[in-house]
Scaffold this motif. Structure first.
Motif, PDB file in Angstrom:
ATOM      1  N   HIS A  22      -7.366  -1.875  -5.084  1.00  0.00           N
ATOM      2  CA  HIS A  22      -8.262  -0.940  -4.384  1.00  0.00           C
ATOM      3  C   HIS A  22      -8.336   0.457  -4.971  1.00  0.00           C
ATOM      4  O   HIS A  22      -8.742   1.401  -4.300  1.00  0.00           O
ATOM      5  CB  HIS A  22      -7.889  -0.835  -2.876  1.00  0.00           C
ATOM      6  CG  HIS A  22      -7.998  -2.138  -2.158  1.00  0.00           C
ATOM      7  ND1 HIS A  22      -7.401  -2.386  -0.942  1.00  0.00           N
ATOM      8  CD2 HIS A  22      -8.652  -3.288  -2.493  1.00  0.00           C
ATOM      9  CE1 HIS A  22      -7.663  -3.626  -0.548  1.00  0.00           C
ATOM     10  NE2 HIS A  22      -8.420  -4.177  -1.479  1.00  0.00           N
TER      11      HIS A  22
ATOM     12  N   ARG B 163       0.833  -1.217   0.000  1.00  0.00           N
ATOM     13  CA  ARG B 163       0.000   0.000   0.000  1.00  0.00           C
ATOM     14  C   ARG B 163       0.865   1.265   0.000  1.00  0.00           C
ATOM     15  O   ARG B 163       0.507   2.267   0.625  1.00  0.00           O
ATOM     16  CB  ARG B 163      -0.973   0.019   1.174  1.00  0.00           C
ATOM     17  CG  ARG B 163      -1.745  -1.271   1.376  1.00  0.00           C
ATOM     18  CD  ARG B 163      -2.473  -1.699   0.139  1.00  0.00           C
ATOM     19  NE  ARG B 163      -3.117  -3.005   0.317  1.00  0.00           N
ATOM     20  CZ  ARG B 163      -3.721  -3.651  -0.674  1.00  0.00           C
ATOM     21  NH1 ARG B 163      -3.725  -3.157  -1.904  1.00  0.00           N
ATOM     22  NH2 ARG B 163      -4.292  -4.811  -0.450  1.00  0.00           N
TER      23      ARG B 163
ATOM     24  N   TYR C   1      -7.540   3.687   0.432  1.00  0.00           N
ATOM     25  CA  TYR C   1      -8.918   3.772  -0.080  1.00  0.00           C
ATOM     26  C   TYR C   1      -9.332   5.225  -0.316  1.00  0.00           C
ATOM     27  O   TYR C   1     -10.505   5.512  -0.481  1.00  0.00           O
ATOM     28  CB  TYR C   1      -9.881   3.128   0.919  1.00  0.00           C
ATOM     29  CG  TYR C   1      -9.676   1.638   1.096  1.00  0.00           C
ATOM     30  CD1 TYR C   1     -10.229   0.725   0.190  1.00  0.00           C
ATOM     31  CD2 TYR C   1      -8.915   1.142   2.144  1.00  0.00           C
ATOM     32  CE1 TYR C   1     -10.045  -0.644   0.347  1.00  0.00           C
ATOM     33  CE2 TYR C   1      -8.727  -0.228   2.309  1.00  0.00           C
ATOM     34  CZ  TYR C   1      -9.296  -1.111   1.399  1.00  0.00           C
ATOM     35  OH  TYR C   1      -9.114  -2.468   1.552  1.00  0.00           O
TER      36      TYR C   1
HETATM   37  O1  GCW Z   1      -6.115  -2.477   4.529  1.00  0.00           O
HETATM   38  C1  GCW Z   1      -5.647  -3.777   4.518  1.00  0.00           C
HETATM   39  C2  GCW Z   1      -4.652  -3.770   3.423  1.00  0.00           C
HETATM   40  C3  GCW Z   1      -3.558  -4.794   3.598  1.00  0.00           C
HETATM   41  C4  GCW Z   1      -2.982  -4.632   4.999  1.00  0.00           C
HETATM   42  C5  GCW Z   1      -4.088  -4.876   5.996  1.00  0.00           C
HETATM   43  C6  GCW Z   1      -3.630  -4.679   7.435  1.00  0.00           C
HETATM   44  C7  GCW Z   1      -0.717  -4.884   5.686  1.00  0.00           C
HETATM   45  O2  GCW Z   1      -5.318  -3.947   2.199  1.00  0.00           O
HETATM   46  O3  GCW Z   1      -2.602  -4.544   2.618  1.00  0.00           O
HETATM   47  O4  GCW Z   1      -1.879  -5.480   5.219  1.00  0.00           O
HETATM   48  O5  GCW Z   1      -5.131  -3.973   5.798  1.00  0.00           O
HETATM   49  O6  GCW Z   1      -3.920  -3.628   7.985  1.00  0.00           O
HETATM   50  O7  GCW Z   1      -3.004  -5.568   7.992  1.00  0.00           O
END
Ligand code: GCW
Length: 667
Positions: A516, A148, A382
């Motif tokens: 996303h 991310r 997001y």
């Molecule tokens: O928001 C989601 C993400 C993942 C992330 C996970 C988390 C690190 O899409 O990429 O992983 O949350 O917070 O563990």
């Protein structure tokens, strides 16, 4: 010479106002310091560099305290550890702090005032952070990628090695401490094979060198660990927290880690979450899992930060009973009071996952006997992935101001997470980082504001979003009033704009799977991740009520559960998070749901058009690189906002068959 954009808010641009310069010269030509250590030397270096660049002289530093005029730095043990005071009288400017770290915060405060050309005479300031722990989590992997990450590759690692040039890390530490950050993790919570070895001799020397850099700026470093490390690097066939061999593995490992990195803060753990290993495999609960680590690390003063992002990511979309929003509370609330006192539960701000609009997690204000950290995401996973301009502070302020009613009316999130309400031993706020190797750190130059603002807000949650933006704008772009006003007008409505053109009324998601980014209304609708909107020809939304839905609303204290349960009181902006309603349902605004969807989507795009217009008008006052780059991103944002608008409007028009009252183009 460093690029303007690389310097972020620590520009230290030459000041042109001669009167101001002579005042500063008088006040800063001599600096006297009572103590000497690595953090105080960071203060002196920062002051020297900044003054040289802003006003063109290098101060004389006196460690004997003999100067009668100038700036005096002293430690005052009577002050709380991280508090500082700034006073001016009779040509002496006094900065006193409860610790060297407090002096560093005071130093940056002074430099912030000078960059903004504030008057320093008769200064009388006392500052103390609201939150004891103010942390950043990196989701950097050792191959050099960032999960991310929207600002280039990691500046910690490449190709499973630490990057040898550490200048960037040092500059990063300066940026963080300038806004009061005092803790961070340097590797992803998803700990893969190589990163599991960060706690072994393979990497400990470099872990220690990295920690040293942060320590110079008063920042304590932590590592994310793999719960299955006993198996993966310990040669055991189990990671069961109650197994004696496992306990011994952790005790030995921790002892070795602390020998190499004595000032390590501890471990961050993502267990039994999104396919990561954890105690569930062995029929143990999370208190048993966390406490075993806590016991091993306790002799070294270490902490175990344990994430609550635990939910079933393999659920059947046909199963209408399972509700992902319930998961964190259902897992952790029954364990309240069972965690060791050096364990901290880390809770995402909402029950789902960093959407543009979510209610506050009911665990915050629920847990009464457990240390906790609130987790935000500065990375805009997001929220437009740092290609869209979205100022996040207004969103976080709503979270912090939310009344949990944990101890009756007025028990706000900001007072719970600061540790004040439940008298926690450890407390504070954490956020997922938004920086990378990009020349401007954050991809979008304006995303620097979210990092800056995060630090400032968690230091003092009572600062307004406007004040924080103004501080950042003036330091980053200078004091030209037209520029300052223009940027303020761009950032302030930007979260609202993003919400307007993306998913409506708190429902969330509707994004493309995996990465996303961009609209895909049914992207997750028939998937295993528990994120649904349930739109049909009559209406949409998730029924999370106590009377007919998943019962999630029952996790809140009574005042809030009543408020959300009844359609009459449930606020518009979260309506579809809590209720399934017809398209013709009338909102408190007087509009129907469907007309609200159309109106906000047209409006959101217009708001982006307005941002572009404002930005173009100030082009001559902004350096070309930053102007050009932001402009390109804004133009992309406009394209993307139109894509969102047209796909959302078309989808719901086709589902509902209800026309727009204003006859605008819907496809
Ligand atoms: O928001 C989601 C993400 C993942 C992330 C996970 C988390 C690190 O899409 O990429 O992983 O949350 O917070 O563990």
């Amino acid at each position: 010479k460093q690029l303007t954009s690389y310097r972020a808010w620590l520009q230290y641009q030459p000041i042109l106002n001669q009167d101001y310069i002579s005042d500063i010269k008088a006040q800063f030509s001599k600096i006297s310091v009572a103590d000497e250590n690595e953090i105080i030397s960071s203060c002196i270096t920062e002051l020297s560099v900044a003054l040289k660049e802003m006003v063109g002289f290098t101060p004389v530093v006196d460690y004997q305290h003999t100067h009668k005029v100038g700036l005096h730095l002293t430690i005052n043990k009577a002050l709380p550890e991280e508090a500082y005071q700034l006073n001016e009288s009779q040509k002496v400017l006094r900065l006193s702090g409860g610790s060297s770290r407090a002096l560093l915060y005071g130093t940056f405060h002074l430099l912030r005032l000078i960059q903004r050309q504030a008057q320093l005479s008769d200064l009388n300031i006392t500052e103390q952070p609201k939150n004891p722990v103010r942390m950043i989590n990196h989701w950097d992997d050792m191959d050099g990628s960032v999960e991310r990450g929207y600002a280039g590759r990691s500046f910690f690692y490449e190709d499973y090695q630490f990057i040898q040039d550490r200048q960037r890390i040092q500059d990063y530490a300066r940026l963080l401490s300038s806004v009061g950050i005092n803790a961070l993790t340097i590797n992803n919570v998803n700990v893969h094979q190589k990163e599991t070895e960060l706690i072994t001799d393979t990497y400990l020397k470099e872990v220690s060198q990295t920690s040293d850099i942060f320590n110079q700026y008063g920042i304590t470093m932590y590592l994310s660990i793999n719960y299955a490390a006993p198996i993966e690097i310990g040669g055991l066939n189990t990671a069961d927290p109650l197994d004696e061999g496992v306990k011994r593995f952790w005790q030995d490992t921790v002892a070795n880690v602390y020998q190499a990195v004595p000032r390590l803060g501890g471990f961050l753990v993502k267990a039994d979450s999104e396919n990561r290993p954890g105690p569930f495999t062995y029929g143990r609960n999370h208190a048993e899992g966390a406490n075993m680590l806590a016991e091993a690390i306790k002799p070294f003063g270490g902490k175990v930060i344990w994430r609550c992002f635990v939910y079933d990511c393999k659920q059947d979309w046909r199963d209408r009973k399972t509700d992902r929003a319930r998961a964190a509370y259902d897992h952790f609330m029954p364990l309240d009071g069972q965690f060791a006192d050096n364990v901290i539960l880390q809770i995402k701000n909402g029950p789902m996952d960093f959407q543009v609009r979510e209610p506050v997690s009911p665990l915050i204000g629920g847990l009464a006997k457990t240390n906790q950290f609130l987790e935000f995401q500065i990375a805009q996973e997001y929220l437009g992935q740092q290609r869209h301009l979205v100022y996040l502070i207004p969103q976080w302020k709503e979270v912090l101001e939310f009344d949990t009613y944990a101890k009756g009316e007025g028990t706000k999130v900001k007072d719970v997470v600061s540790g004040e309400v439940f008298n926690n031993k450890v407390a504070g706020i954490v956020a997922v980082s938004n920086v990378g190797r990009d020349y401007n750190w954050t991809g979008h130059t304006f995303a620097q504001l979210n990092l800056y603002g995060y630090g400032r807000l968690i230091w003092n949650p009572d600062l307004t979003a406007e004040e924080i933006a103004l501080e950042w704008i003036e330091q980053t772009f200078g004091l030209n009033k037209s520029v300052v006003d223009a940027i303020g007008a761009m950032v302030m409505p930007s979260w609202q704009a993003y919400e307007n053109y993306t998913s409506p009324l708190g429902i969330g998601w509707m994004v493309n799977v995996n990465h996303h980014y961009g609209p895909n209304i049914d992207g997750y609708e028939y998937m295993a991740w528990g994120t649904y909107h349930f739109a049909d020809r009559d209406g949409l939304g998730v029924d999370r009520t106590i009377k007919s839905g998943t019962g999630y609303i029952g996790q809140y204290h009574e005042a809030n559960s009543k408020y959300y349960e009844e359609l009459e009181s449930c606020p518009d902006e979260l309506l579809l998070f809590f209720h399934h309603v017809p398209y013709t349902y009338q909102l408190k605004s007087g509009k129907t749901v469907i007309q609200h969807i159309y109106d906000t989507h047209f409006k959101g795009v217009e708001q982006v058009e307005a941002m572009i217009k404002i930005w173009n008008e100030v082009s001559e006052h902004i350096d070309e690189q930053r102007h050009h780059d932001v402009k390109a991103r804004l133009e992309h944002q406009l394209w993307s906002a139109k894509e969102w608008r047209d796909i959302i409007n078309t989808y719901f028009y086709r589902k509902s068959g209800i026309a727009d009252q204003h006859n605008r183009t819907i496809y």
